[in-house]
Enzyme design. Sequence first.
Site, PDB file in Angstrom:
ATOM      1  N   ARG A  43       0.821  -1.224   0.000  1.00  0.00           N
ATOM      2  CA  ARG A  43       0.000   0.000   0.000  1.00  0.00           C
ATOM      3  C   ARG A  43       0.851   1.269   0.000  1.00  0.00           C
ATOM      4  O   ARG A  43       0.379   2.338  -0.370  1.00  0.00           O
ATOM      5  CB  ARG A  43      -0.894   0.019   1.244  1.00  0.00           C
ATOM      6  N   ASP A 229      -4.050 -22.704  14.630  1.00  0.00           N
ATOM      7  CA  ASP A 229      -2.744 -22.303  14.115  1.00  0.00           C
ATOM      8  C   ASP A 229      -1.876 -23.509  13.748  1.00  0.00           C
ATOM      9  O   ASP A 229      -1.118 -23.458  12.786  1.00  0.00           O
ATOM     10  CB  ASP A 229      -2.028 -21.456  15.186  1.00  0.00           C
ATOM     11  N   HIS A 234      -0.948 -28.187  10.224  1.00  0.00           N
ATOM     12  CA  HIS A 234       0.334 -28.902  10.257  1.00  0.00           C
ATOM     13  C   HIS A 234       0.216 -30.288  10.910  1.00  0.00           C
ATOM     14  O   HIS A 234       0.669 -31.287  10.361  1.00  0.00           O
ATOM     15  CB  HIS A 234       1.387 -28.093  11.023  1.00  0.00           C
ATOM     16  N   LYS A 334       3.288 -23.542  22.458  1.00  0.00           N
ATOM     17  CA  LYS A 334       4.345 -22.519  22.487  1.00  0.00           C
ATOM     18  C   LYS A 334       4.929 -22.465  23.895  1.00  0.00           C
ATOM     19  O   LYS A 334       4.296 -22.878  24.859  1.00  0.00           O
ATOM     20  CB  LYS A 334       3.772 -21.164  22.089  1.00  0.00           C
TER      21      LYS A 334
END
Length: 485
Positions: A43, A229, A234, A334
Amino acid sequence: MSFDLVLFGGTGDLAWRKLMPALFQAFRHGTLPEGGRIIGVGRDDASHEDYRQRIGERLAQVETAKRPNPDEFAKFASLLYYQRMDVSKSEDFQALKRTLAERDADTVVMYLATAPTLFTQVIEQLQAAALNSPRTRIVLEKPLGYDLASNRAINSKVGEVFDENQVFRIDHYLGKPSVQNLMALRFGNAIFEPLLRRENVANIQITLAEELGVEKRGPFYDNTGALRDMVQNHALQLLCAIGMEPPISDHADAIRDEKLKVLRALKPWTPETLTQHSVRGQYDAGTINGQRVPAYRDEQGVNPETHTETFVALRTEIVSWRWAGVPFYIRTGKRLAGRDGRIVINFRPVPHSIFKLPGGGAANQLVINLQPRDGLELHLMAQGANNRRNMDALSSVQLDLDFDKRFGSERVGAYERLLLDVIDGRLNLFVRADEQEEAWRWVEPLIEYWKQDSSGPRSYPSGTWGPSASSAMIARDGYHWSEES
Ligand code: BG6
């Protein structure tokens, strides 16, 4: 073959961190077809030169071995162009059309490395500007939607504008050499495949553990969570790779048909399994590699009252003749105790032991190390230890193959591989719409259940293997996670 690669999100995080370094590696290795252009879309008002300079600055920060020297960069930079666009404006797509007409390349790749909320809009604009000819390929980055309905909406829009074989849905795990090796292990060798079935296998564990927290992605992650996620894509792709039947050929659809069958055969959730076979967690403050790290709730851009999960552990089964009754455990999170991607296949113990086995009967184990090490370990029993008191005791030994050492720098990184596959039109390592929908369909009951369960995720200290409920879940079957042995 000439190509134009149009990178929507050309100034964004993904282009910055993964795509540009990967494109440079492909260029360095001489695998990027000659006569191509890489057109970054953004942009901001910037010239081609400004863009080249920014990419040059970025590439100067990558690890030393992957950094261009000035001469190499000058050559690579001559492929880079910049196109300022506001994707809500049809005139900007007309301008893009004029840019593409200058070259009339054999292949045009539209890579959507933007927020998924823009996908539908960009696709509609491409259609309106007639930028969807048969030589166009479209690449869609994950997350493709937020749930089954939004995934279907995107896929049906894509399907109106492009033929399925023009659509490249990325799951970067499929581009990892270690994941391709998993297919090579199963279908390039005759010795393992007959063993991989319910008669011989006690359970399979898929672990995708990260030490990193959410970094700067707090606002995105807080609306996403580990299930969307990492698991929906995955982890389920890995489960397919280890659980699928041998495809009849290496044709993309032959492979994708088999993966789809696995997803369709996943045991449907019931009110009982939702509570017994799923654990969600959220990291609290703790210590990673000797460093204190904050709680997830205190990360930038995260709601301090959040219930978003940063850890998931699940138990499922593939209900088929090959696998019925074998638990498949999936675990990802995580801020765990280590960076560790691996699949562990625990075989059944010998039916009758004439030896004294450690721990009452250690069984064979095949460990497929995905990352940070890429390799294979086969754990066997041997009468090696010279134990005079206990002459017939066995010890565990292992065959250890390290593919990084063996193949070293010749290995091609995930994004490099996938980008080249898109340019060459190879769909094997990309996800088909029906596969993706099936994966969403399977995770959806969990999304719903967690939405209604006000107790929220269990907290775990950073630097551990997640909430203790994850070990308890698998202990109910009489097993333990591989690092607990
Ligand atoms: C991405 C997730 O898809 O995969 C990230 O969005 C995660 O949250 C990453 O960190 C892990 O990838 P890798 O290749 O580092 O294992």
